[in-house]
Design a protein around this motif. Structure first.
Motif, short mmCIF file in Angstrom:
data_model
loop_
_atom_site.label_atom_id
_atom_site.label_comp_id
_atom_site.label_asym_id
_atom_site.label_seq_id
_atom_site.Cartn_x
_atom_site.Cartn_y
_atom_site.Cartn_z
N ILE A 69 -0.98 14.08 11.39
CA ILE A 69 -0.83 15.22 10.49
C ILE A 69 -0.37 14.75 9.11
CG2 ILE A 69 0.54 17.30 10.04
CD1 ILE A 69 0.47 17.88 13.04
N SER A 70 0.55 13.79 9.07
CA SER A 70 1.06 13.31 7.79
C SER A 70 -0.02 12.58 6.99
CB SER A 70 2.26 12.38 8.00
OG SER A 70 1.87 11.17 8.62
N ARG A 71 -0.99 11.96 7.67
CA ARG A 71 -2.07 11.24 7.01
C ARG A 71 -3.26 12.16 6.68
NH1 ARG A 71 -2.40 5.42 8.18
NH2 ARG A 71 -0.49 4.72 9.23
N ALA A 72 -3.30 13.34 7.29
CA ALA A 72 -4.47 14.21 7.19
C ALA A 72 -4.57 14.86 5.82
CB ALA A 72 -4.41 15.28 8.27
N LYS A 73 -5.81 15.14 5.43
CA LYS A 73 -6.08 15.92 4.23
C LYS A 73 -6.01 17.43 4.52
CE LYS A 73 -7.12 12.36 1.60
NZ LYS A 73 -6.36 12.01 0.39
N ALA A 74 -6.21 17.78 5.79
CA ALA A 74 -6.17 19.19 6.20
C ALA A 74 -6.00 19.24 7.71
CB ALA A 74 -7.43 19.92 5.78
N VAL A 75 -5.62 20.39 8.21
CA VAL A 75 -5.55 20.60 9.66
C VAL A 75 -6.24 21.93 9.99
CG1 VAL A 75 -3.45 19.26 10.04
CG2 VAL A 75 -3.29 21.70 9.52
N VAL A 131 -5.37 21.12 17.90
CA VAL A 131 -5.11 20.82 16.49
C VAL A 131 -6.09 19.75 16.06
CG1 VAL A 131 -3.48 19.85 14.83
CG2 VAL A 131 -2.67 21.44 16.58
N PHE A 132 -6.92 20.07 15.07
CA PHE A 132 -7.85 19.10 14.49
C PHE A 132 -7.22 18.57 13.19
CE2 PHE A 132 -10.57 22.11 16.77
CZ PHE A 132 -11.39 21.27 17.51
N THR A 133 -7.14 17.26 13.05
CA THR A 133 -6.68 16.67 11.79
C THR A 133 -7.89 16.14 11.03
OG1 THR A 133 -6.26 14.50 12.82
CG2 THR A 133 -4.44 16.07 12.74
N LEU A 134 -8.08 16.62 9.81
CA LEU A 134 -9.20 16.22 8.96
C LEU A 134 -8.72 15.08 8.08
CD1 LEU A 134 -9.72 19.20 9.90
CD2 LEU A 134 -11.01 19.50 7.80
N GLY A 151 -19.38 17.06 15.42
CA GLY A 151 -20.13 16.02 16.10
C GLY A 151 -21.47 15.72 15.48
N ALA A 152 -21.93 16.60 14.57
CA ALA A 152 -23.20 16.38 13.88
C ALA A 152 -22.96 16.24 12.39
CB ALA A 152 -24.16 17.53 14.17
N ASP A 153 -22.39 17.29 11.77
CA ASP A 153 -22.09 17.24 10.34
C ASP A 153 -20.85 16.40 10.05
OD1 ASP A 153 -24.23 19.02 9.80
OD2 ASP A 153 -22.95 20.70 10.38
N VAL A 154 -19.91 16.39 10.96
CA VAL A 154 -18.72 15.56 10.84
C VAL A 154 -18.42 14.95 12.21
CG1 VAL A 154 -17.64 16.82 8.93
CG2 VAL A 154 -17.24 17.58 11.27
N SER A 155 -17.87 13.74 12.21
CA SER A 155 -17.56 13.07 13.47
C SER A 155 -16.20 13.51 14.00
CB SER A 155 -17.57 11.55 13.28
OG SER A 155 -16.59 11.14 12.34
N VAL A 156 -16.10 13.63 15.32
CA VAL A 156 -14.87 14.08 15.96
C VAL A 156 -14.50 13.11 17.07
CG1 VAL A 156 -13.73 15.96 17.17
CG2 VAL A 156 -15.49 16.47 15.49
N ALA A 157 -13.23 12.74 17.15
CA ALA A 157 -12.73 11.89 18.22
C ALA A 157 -11.41 12.47 18.71
CB ALA A 157 -12.52 10.45 17.74
N VAL A 158 -11.06 12.16 19.96
CA VAL A 158 -9.79 12.62 20.51
C VAL A 158 -8.67 11.75 20.00
CG1 VAL A 158 -8.45 12.83 22.63
CG2 VAL A 158 -10.80 13.64 22.57
N GLY A 159 -7.61 12.37 19.55
CA GLY A 159 -6.45 11.62 19.09
C GLY A 159 -5.77 10.89 20.23
N ALA A 175 -12.72 8.09 12.17
CA ALA A 175 -13.46 9.33 12.40
C ALA A 175 -13.08 10.34 11.32
CB ALA A 175 -13.17 9.90 13.78
N ASP A 176 -13.98 11.30 11.08
CA ASP A 176 -13.69 12.35 10.10
C ASP A 176 -12.56 13.26 10.59
OD1 ASP A 176 -15.77 11.59 8.30
OD2 ASP A 176 -17.22 12.60 9.60
N ILE A 177 -12.61 13.57 11.89
CA ILE A 177 -11.67 14.54 12.46
C ILE A 177 -11.16 14.00 13.80
CG2 ILE A 177 -11.40 16.89 13.36
CD1 ILE A 177 -13.65 17.75 11.50
N TYR A 178 -9.87 14.21 14.06
CA TYR A 178 -9.29 13.89 15.36
C TYR A 178 -8.78 15.17 15.99
CZ TYR A 178 -9.66 8.99 14.18
OH TYR A 178 -10.16 7.76 13.84
N ALA A 179 -8.96 15.29 17.30
CA ALA A 179 -8.58 16.50 18.03
C ALA A 179 -7.47 16.19 19.02
CB ALA A 179 -9.79 17.07 18.77
#
Length: 236
Positions: A69-75, A131-134, A151-159, A175-179
């Motif tokens: 969360i501290s490193r994320a640009k958005a959540v 919670v998705f961290t962007l 998963g198509a427009d942006v990549s998603v991985a499990v935190g 990854a673009d986003i972590y879940a």
């Protein structure tokens, strides 16, 4: 997502028809009722989102979520993501997007709905808090500017140590986003794929005022609702 055809007997079609009816009710709750959304409903989502963040940060199984969360640009926080299926599956939930400014402060929340459907070997149901961290500006802009397919427009991985979403666990920030997901229930087989994010215009307008777009709320910061202060504090 590939399309498949089925040849069904009367006995086989019955549970599928019941599931179709269930999914119709689920998605009508998520979308059809959105035009009647009131500020109080939006505030409840904000409160539930705060509880989700606080529970994840306090859970020893999610020791790294604060760092992400501290490193994320958005959540993006979905306090209740409902998933159900009997060979044909669907899931959906409404939550909030908050963007971190250059000064490190969090914006007011913009409302979004996540929805997905799938066909495959899947029986059961579950309710998740996610919670998705962007992690980069590109992911943030994609969500704000478009109806994004995860998963198509942006990549998603499990935190790290996250649970509930079907992807490879990773400790990198590539990854673009972590879940990070808290899950209650049982869901066998199937995959979380092709989920799309939609702006909840009625919630945004009801919580703020007419014209409250996600960009105006999170990037331009033209709108403010002091009721979101506790959520923003929880992310600090």
């Amino acid at each position: 997502m590939s399309h498949r055809s089925f040849a069904l007997t009367e006995k086989q079609s019955s549970p599928l028809l019941l599931l179709t009816a269930f999914l119709a009710v689920l998605f009508s709750m998520l979308f059809i009722s959105s035009g009647k959304a009131q500020s109080s409903e939006a505030q409840e989502i904000v409160a539930e989102s705060r509880y989700t963040v606080e529970k994840l940060k306090a859970d020893k199984d999610f020791a790294n979520v604060s760092d992400y969360i501290s490193r994320a640009k958005a959540v993006l926080i979905i306090p209740q993501l409902i998933k159900a299926g009997f060979f044909i599956g669907g899931e959906g939930g409404t939550g909030v997007l908050l963007v971190k400014g250059d000064d490190g402060t969090w914006s007011n929340p913009a409302f979004y709905t996540l929805a997905a459907g799938s066909i495959g070997l899947q029986i059961g149901g579950e309710v998740s808090e996610v919670v998705f961290t962007l992690m980069n500006d590109g992911a943030v802009q994609s969500i704000i500017d478009n109806e994004v397919k995860l998963g198509a427009d942006v990549s998603v991985a499990v935190g790290p140590l996250g649970r509930g979403l079907e992807a490879s666990t990773t400790t990198n920030f590539d990854a673009d986003i972590y879940a990070f997901s808290r899950t209650v229930g049982l869901f066998g087989g199937g995959a979380f794929e092709g989920a799309k994010l939609f702006e909840r215009e009625s919630y945004n307008n009801g919580y703020y005022a007419n014209g409250a777009t996600p960009r105006a709320i999170t990037i331009e910061r033209k709108f403010n609702n002091p009721q979101s202060s506790e959520l923003r504090k929880a992310l600090q």
